[in-house]
Design an enzyme around this catalytic site. Structure first.
Site, PDB file in Angstrom:
ATOM      1  N   THR A  72      -0.265  15.042 -51.597  1.00  0.00           N
ATOM      2  CA  THR A  72       1.221  14.623 -51.095  1.00  0.00           C
ATOM      3  C   THR A  72       2.208  15.656 -51.023  1.00  0.00           C
ATOM      4  O   THR A  72       3.159  15.922 -50.266  1.00  0.00           O
ATOM      5  CB  THR A  72       1.546  13.331 -51.984  1.00  0.00           C
ATOM      6  OG1 THR A  72       0.480  12.405 -51.890  1.00  0.00           O
ATOM      7  CG2 THR A  72       2.843  12.739 -51.463  1.00  0.00           C
ATOM      8  N   ASN A 151      -8.995   9.663 -43.477  1.00  0.00           N
ATOM      9  CA  ASN A 151      -9.139   9.348 -44.898  1.00  0.00           C
ATOM     10  C   ASN A 151     -10.112   7.666 -44.808  1.00  0.00           C
ATOM     11  O   ASN A 151     -10.892   7.382 -45.832  1.00  0.00           O
ATOM     12  CB  ASN A 151      -8.322   9.317 -45.957  1.00  0.00           C
ATOM     13  CG  ASN A 151      -7.167   8.534 -45.664  1.00  0.00           C
ATOM     14  OD1 ASN A 151      -6.541   9.032 -44.474  1.00  0.00           O
ATOM     15  ND2 ASN A 151      -6.662   7.665 -46.326  1.00  0.00           N
ATOM     16  N   GLN A 179      -9.109  15.622 -47.015  1.00  0.00           N
ATOM     17  CA  GLN A 179     -10.494  15.092 -47.086  1.00  0.00           C
ATOM     18  C   GLN A 179     -11.536  15.949 -46.619  1.00  0.00           C
ATOM     19  O   GLN A 179     -12.682  15.846 -46.681  1.00  0.00           O
ATOM     20  CB  GLN A 179     -10.704  13.816 -46.088  1.00  0.00           C
ATOM     21  CG  GLN A 179      -9.896  12.516 -46.628  1.00  0.00           C
ATOM     22  CD  GLN A 179     -10.344  11.795 -47.935  1.00  0.00           C
ATOM     23  OE1 GLN A 179     -11.599  12.128 -48.061  1.00  0.00           O
ATOM     24  NE2 GLN A 179      -9.624  11.092 -48.722  1.00  0.00           N
ATOM     25  N   THR A 237       7.081  25.103 -64.616  1.00  0.00           N
ATOM     26  CA  THR A 237       5.713  25.620 -65.380  1.00  0.00           C
ATOM     27  C   THR A 237       4.491  24.953 -64.687  1.00  0.00           C
ATOM     28  O   THR A 237       4.392  23.986 -64.309  1.00  0.00           O
ATOM     29  CB  THR A 237       5.819  25.307 -66.873  1.00  0.00           C
ATOM     30  OG1 THR A 237       7.154  25.868 -67.348  1.00  0.00           O
ATOM     31  CG2 THR A 237       4.650  26.197 -67.636  1.00  0.00           C
ATOM     32  N   CYS A 327      -4.777   4.617 -51.201  1.00  0.00           N
ATOM     33  CA  CYS A 327      -3.405   4.811 -51.563  1.00  0.00           C
ATOM     34  C   CYS A 327      -2.339   3.675 -51.537  1.00  0.00           C
ATOM     35  O   CYS A 327      -1.453   3.333 -51.981  1.00  0.00           O
ATOM     36  CB  CYS A 327      -2.709   5.952 -50.886  1.00  0.00           C
ATOM     37  SG  CYS A 327      -3.797   7.286 -50.947  1.00  0.00           S
TER      38      CYS A 327
HETATM   39  C1  LIG Z   1      -5.886  12.488 -45.890  1.00  0.00           C
HETATM   40  C2  LIG Z   1      -5.075  12.297 -47.208  1.00  0.00           C
HETATM   41  N1  LIG Z   1      -3.708  12.955 -47.458  1.00  0.00           N
HETATM   42  C3  LIG Z   1      -3.239  13.199 -48.575  1.00  0.00           C
HETATM   43  C4  LIG Z   1      -3.509  12.400 -49.635  1.00  0.00           C
HETATM   44  C5  LIG Z   1      -2.894  12.388 -50.872  1.00  0.00           C
HETATM   45  O1  LIG Z   1      -3.204  13.158 -51.977  1.00  0.00           O
HETATM   46  P1  LIG Z   1      -2.914  13.016 -53.410  1.00  0.00           P
HETATM   47  O2  LIG Z   1      -3.216  11.576 -53.804  1.00  0.00           O
HETATM   48  O3  LIG Z   1      -3.797  14.066 -54.120  1.00  0.00           O
HETATM   49  O4  LIG Z   1      -1.397  13.247 -53.431  1.00  0.00           O
HETATM   50  C6  LIG Z   1      -4.852  11.713 -49.680  1.00  0.00           C
HETATM   51  C7  LIG Z   1      -5.206  11.074 -50.769  1.00  0.00           C
HETATM   52  O5  LIG Z   1      -5.844  10.058 -50.654  1.00  0.00           O
HETATM   53  C8  LIG Z   1      -5.855  11.740 -48.299  1.00  0.00           C
HETATM   54  O6  LIG Z   1      -6.751  11.214 -48.298  1.00  0.00           O
END
Ligand SMILES: Cc1ncc(COP(=O)(O)O)c(C=O)c1O
Length: 380
Positions: A72, A151, A179, A237, A327
């Site tokens: 993210t 995803n 992914q 850090t 998510c």
């Molecule tokens: C395609 C994609 N982008 C971004 C993310 C976000 O990653 P994170 O949860 O490690 O911040 C995900 C997590 O599911 C994802 O599948």
């Protein structure tokens, strides 16, 4: 009680050798990598070793890797910095991107900083490359933000082609590779990618750590202001143990890539075949049998009176899967990806996603559970 994990696109179990590498550092090194004394220097060296190792796996320069808190943050950094530092005025993206991208672009559009353009999608969920080219032709100062693999449905983008189009029309290209890093070989020197994103927990690494790749031609200003960490680009850090774990996980994934690809693709093909035999009227969302991420299978079940209960019934039987992107699973809003593709909302969809630890026996068990659920529903 069975415990079968088929939600590896949400996250993966951490590899024992990654735990070992992280614990060794936790037990022996505690210095602050910014300290110039010996305790600090040892830890600084661990971070720079990790950066070199990641860069080697992806064939880029270590200076192009900036460690972040995950996918993210990496997506945010690439998109927001493109607007702030490179004067991007148009962002071309798609309706089926991850919310880390979509919500960021939407916010920038609402603030009047950019115009958001959604590229057309083909019925199978692939990006309409002709429409992408016409958007690029008509919009200057553009950033294209398109994901390598979706995803939820697994569709794979031809990143070589999109990279070349972006180069031809002088646009920046941000690719959400969350992914696919650790699952496919990458040669970032050959691809025309300006930024890409990574999260270690998608390839058996720890959670809360990732990186953004920023091509050396694009010099950005600090994203998080503070100390001089990450060569001034991200104050704070460093997550030393996470970074060590990420590098180890990527090294293991890169070494085993071909073997695991073959094993996991075999499981996906087998599950497709077994499901088609077991449940009449089943289909697959996206381009499951075509250009598709081998770790993801999104199944569209026939209409049933147990639609709402499907994931719950699987869970009770010991199978963890997901009804879309993990998510957003807590939000109960349904999948924006399946809605954008016009999937019939009366037909329940379940995303099964596989890892190296899964077996054919687990697929047999899961298909049998589903067969039973649908047989019982038909009788009710
Ligand atoms: C395609 C994609 N982008 C971004 C993310 C976000 O990653 P994170 O949860 O490690 O911040 C995900 C997590 O599911 C994802 O599948």
């Amino acid at each position: 009680m069975n415990s079968i994990y088929l939600d590896n696109a949400a996250t993966t179990p951490i590899h024992p050798q990654v735990v070992e590498a992280m614990t060794k550092v936790m037990l022996t090194e505690f210095g602050n990598p910014s300290s110039v004394h010996a305790h600090g220097r040892v830890v600084r060296a661990l971070i720079e070793d990790a950066r070199r190792s990641v860069a080697k796996s992806l064939n880029c320069a270590p200076g192009e890797i900036f460690f972040t808190s995950g996918g993210t943050e990496a997506d945010n950094m690439a998109i927001r910095k493109s607007v702030e530092d490179f004067g991007v005025k148009n962002i071309i993206t798609s309706a089926i991107e991850h919310h880390a991208v979509l919500h960021t672009v939407e916010e920038l559009a609402h603030a009047g900083k950019i115009t958001m353009h959604l590229v057309k999608l083909l019925p199978n969920g692939h990006v309409d490359l002709a429409d992408l080219e016409s958007l690029l032709k008509n919009n200057n100062n553009a950033l294209v933000s398109l994901m390598h693999a979706n995803n939820e449905i697994g569709n794979l983008l031809d990143i070589e082609h999109v990279g070349n189009l972006c180069k031809q029309y002088n646009a920046l290209f941000h690719c959400d590779t969350v992914q696919t890093i650790g699952h496919y070989p990458f040669d970032l020197q050959k691809l025309n990618i300006s930024f890409c994103a990574c999260a270690a927990h998608k390839f058996n690494g720890p959670k809360g750590v990732g990186f953004v790749y920023v091509n050396a031609n694009n010099k950005i200003h600090p994203f998080i202001t503070g100390g001089a960490q990450e060569r001034n680009m991200r104050g704070g850090t460093e997550n030393v143990y996470g970074i060590v774990g990420l590098a180890k996980a990527l090294q293991i994934a890169t070494e085993n890539l071909e073997k695991e690809h073959a094993h996991i693709q075999g499981l996906k093909n087998y599950m497709m075949q077994m499901l088609q035999q077991a449940i009449p009227g089943i289909s697959f969302n996206g381009d499951a049998a075509g250009k598709s991420l081998y770790t993801v299978l999104n199944v569209c079940f026939p209409e049933t009176n147990v639609a709402e209960m499907l994931l719950y019934k699987l869970d009770i039987a010991g199978v963890s899967a997901s009804g879309g992107s993990a998510c957003s699973s807590g939000s109960n809003k349904g999948s924006h990806v399946l809605s954008a593709l016009g999937v019939n909302p009366k037909r329940p969809s379940v995303r099964f996603s596989f890892g190296y630890q899964n077996t054919k026996e687990e697929i047999d068990y899961t298909v049998n559970v589903l067969k039973k659920i649908f047989n019982e529903a038909a009788k009710a």
